[in-house]
Design an enzyme around this catalytic site. Structure first.
Site, PDB file in Angstrom:
ATOM      1  N   HIS A 132      39.293  45.403  40.439  1.00  0.00           N
ATOM      2  CA  HIS A 132      38.432  45.000  39.331  1.00  0.00           C
ATOM      3  C   HIS A 132      36.999  45.382  39.710  1.00  0.00           C
ATOM      4  O   HIS A 132      36.642  45.375  40.894  1.00  0.00           O
ATOM      5  CB  HIS A 132      38.551  43.484  39.169  1.00  0.00           C
ATOM      6  N   ASP A 209      40.344  39.194  46.703  1.00  0.00           N
ATOM      7  CA  ASP A 209      40.015  38.844  45.326  1.00  0.00           C
ATOM      8  C   ASP A 209      41.291  38.227  44.740  1.00  0.00           C
ATOM      9  O   ASP A 209      42.215  38.946  44.353  1.00  0.00           O
ATOM     10  CB  ASP A 209      39.590  40.105  44.560  1.00  0.00           C
ATOM     11  N   GLN A 212      43.631  36.773  40.209  1.00  0.00           N
ATOM     12  CA  GLN A 212      44.890  36.858  39.451  1.00  0.00           C
ATOM     13  C   GLN A 212      46.083  36.308  40.229  1.00  0.00           C
ATOM     14  O   GLN A 212      47.216  36.434  39.770  1.00  0.00           O
ATOM     15  CB  GLN A 212      45.166  38.316  39.038  1.00  0.00           C
ATOM     16  N   LYS A 235      40.518  30.964  34.826  1.00  0.00           N
ATOM     17  CA  LYS A 235      41.799  31.681  34.757  1.00  0.00           C
ATOM     18  C   LYS A 235      42.965  30.770  35.149  1.00  0.00           C
ATOM     19  O   LYS A 235      44.092  31.222  35.273  1.00  0.00           O
ATOM     20  CB  LYS A 235      41.761  32.902  35.675  1.00  0.00           C
ATOM     21  N   CYS A 375      38.037  46.171  33.018  1.00  0.00           N
ATOM     22  CA  CYS A 375      37.144  46.206  34.200  1.00  0.00           C
ATOM     23  C   CYS A 375      37.795  46.920  35.380  1.00  0.00           C
ATOM     24  O   CYS A 375      37.534  46.584  36.539  1.00  0.00           O
ATOM     25  CB  CYS A 375      36.695  44.819  34.621  1.00  0.00           C
TER      26      CYS A 375
HETATM   27  N1  PLP Z   1      38.810  40.012  39.904  1.00  0.00           N
HETATM   28  C1  PLP Z   1      39.902  40.118  39.154  1.00  0.00           C
HETATM   29  C2  PLP Z   1      41.153  40.689  39.740  1.00  0.00           C
HETATM   30  C3  PLP Z   1      39.865  39.705  37.826  1.00  0.00           C
HETATM   31  O1  PLP Z   1      40.943  39.825  37.053  1.00  0.00           O
HETATM   32  C4  PLP Z   1      38.661  39.174  37.304  1.00  0.00           C
HETATM   33  C5  PLP Z   1      38.559  38.796  35.882  1.00  0.00           C
HETATM   34  O2  PLP Z   1      39.186  39.350  35.027  1.00  0.00           O
HETATM   35  C6  PLP Z   1      37.558  39.073  38.149  1.00  0.00           C
HETATM   36  C7  PLP Z   1      37.664  39.503  39.434  1.00  0.00           C
HETATM   37  C8  PLP Z   1      36.259  38.516  37.661  1.00  0.00           C
HETATM   38  O3  PLP Z   1      36.382  37.145  37.425  1.00  0.00           O
HETATM   39  P1  PLP Z   1      35.160  36.342  36.781  1.00  0.00           P
HETATM   40  O4  PLP Z   1      34.820  37.055  35.525  1.00  0.00           O
HETATM   41  O5  PLP Z   1      35.731  34.983  36.547  1.00  0.00           O
HETATM   42  O6  PLP Z   1      34.061  36.349  37.777  1.00  0.00           O
END
Ligand code: PLP
Length: 428
Positions: A132, A209, A212, A235, A375
């Site tokens: 992401h 990260d 998910q 999430k 993203c």
């Molecule tokens: N990392 C991953 C794998 C994600 O799916 C997301 C959000 O879609 C993020 C980071 C970013 O999360 P946030 O927008 O809550 O900071």
């Protein structure tokens, strides 16, 4: 879809949908809402909404500041929430849990604080092509500031990390491996335990990260030995505006504070300051008090159902959707077979742009899916596409909703297909 499959014993009871007012409301004026955009953000059960109202009605004041009753109450609830998160991810110590605004903020904190203090020109950060932007851009920025170099683990044909290439790319210059536990586009579950073991053997740290994975699968930071782990409350049935950075105590202790301001200080003089102890050192200013307390209510809700049970439920849904989608003519599923993924499926259609597709699904069938690059623009570029459609499932989704998605897909295909090709393939 067979009735037997739909009645699969691993599915959670549909009655839990009654806990989610938005699923039973009138979002689409008479048409039931099929919410398949859970990888972007989930919905909230009444228990979480009630927790928010309860704090504002009975317990709200700023935390760690006053000695009056309300401040003591809100501080206690806020710190109980930290303990709840510690338990969820099995961190050893409560002060290894830092409240942030979300995954993005957590990763930026590490990139700024740890990255700027530790990365030297020519040293390497190893990330992957499926990240992401939140786990890519902060490292691009850190590389710009420090002269460190970014390397990217490529994919196998079926959309998993190429671990052979990972082994080749990991070397004595690698300072950090920054990797998603689950890809938000491919759904791929990455082998975090193997990655941490190999990275540590090579002398590198690992940032996971986990945006998910924490909402969908059991997480144990002591078992996986991750050095840093980032995820978001919104999430996992919690409110937006709160997220977590977990870090090992010795690493967080050695890192300089990132944001400066109230709460993060020991002493302040006009010409100098000393930072506070963990976790306050990384929680400058007024933190996300109510979101953190409500996130705790979300964790209670998830744990009462069981994260493992949620994972099994999503696997049934993913299996059903994957099987049906793979039989549709002209539809290409991104990512690996169901056994290597969590509850999300992204796909592309020949001839139909993801945005048009998602629009019709929403307007005519009440199915909310995500369309775009999610993203993960570099990943889409690598796959030779600019956008895809993503259906992502959670504990309240049902096989009947997958049928609705399939109905919608068939209708969209018929609308956009050139004359003479308007039929669904029946073969395997
Ligand atoms: N990392 C991953 C794998 C994600 O799916 C997301 C959000 O879609 C993020 C980071 C970013 O999360 P946030 O927008 O809550 O900071």
């Amino acid at each position: 879809m067979s009735a037997a499959a739909a009645n699969h014993s691993a599915l959670l009871p549909e009655s839990l949908r009654e806990d989610f007012p938005i699923l039973n409301g009138d979002v689409l004026e008479g048409q039931p809402l099929v919410f398949f955009d859970n990888a972007a953000s989930t919905q909230r059960p009444r228990q979480v909404i009630d927790a928010i109202r309860r704090v504002y009605e009975h317990d709200y004041a700023n935390v760690h500041r006053g000695i009056h009753t309300l401040s003591e109450r809100s501080t206690e609830l806020y710190e109980q929430a930290r303990e709840k998160v510690r338990g969820l991810i099995n961190a050893e110590k409560r002060h290894e849990v830092i409240f942030t605004q979300g995954t993005t903020a957590s990763i930026n904190l590490v990139a700024r604080s740890w990255g700027d203090a530790n990365l030297q020109p020519g040293e390497e950060i190893l990330t992957t092509v499926m990240e992401h932007h939140s786990n890519l851009v902060p490292w691009l920025q850190a590389a710009e500031r420090t002269g460190a170099v970014l390397r990217h683990v490529p994919l196998t044909e079926d959309g998993r990390l190429d671990m052979h290439q990972f082994d080749n790319l990991l070397n004595e210059r690698t300072q950090l491996v920054a990797v998603a536990s689950v890809s938000n586009t491919l759904g791929t579950i990455n082998p975090i335990d193997e990655i941490t073991a190999k990275a540590h053997a090579a002398g590198a740290l690992v940032l996971v990260d986990a945006a998910q994975s924490v909402p969908h699968m059991p997480t144990d930071v002591q078992k996986s030995d991750a050095d840093f782990l980032a995820f978001s409350g919104h999430k996992m049935l919690g409110p937006s505006g709160v997220g977590i950075l977990y870090g090992k105590e010795n690493l967080l202790d050695a890192m300089p504070p990132f944001l400066g301001g109230g709460s993060m200080i020991g002493e302040v003089h006009l010409d100098r300051f000393t930072p506070a102890e963990l976790p306050a050192k990384f929680e400058a200013g007024t933190p996300p008090i109510v979101p953190a307390i409500a996130m705790s209510a979300a964790i209670d809700y998830l744990q009462a159902i069981g994260i493992e049970a949620i994972h099994r439920h999503e696997q049934v849904l993913t299996g059903l959707a994957f099987e049906a989608l793979s039989q549709i003519d002209g539809l290409r599923i991104l990512g690996p077979a169901p056994e290597h993924r969590t509850g999300l499926i992204s796909f592309v259609f020949e001839r139909i742009h993801a945005h048009e597709f998602a629009q019709v699904l929403n307007d005519r069938f009440g199915v909310a899916v995500r369309a775009g690059h999610h993203c993960t623009q570099p990943l889409h570029t690598l796959l030779g596409i600019s956008a895809s459609t993503r259906a992502s499932f959670y504990l309240y989704n049902t096989p009947a909703e997958i049928d609705r998605l399939l109905e919608g897909i068939a209708a969209v295909q018929a609308m956009f297909a050139p004359k003479g090709r308007r039929r669904r393939k029946s073969g395997k």
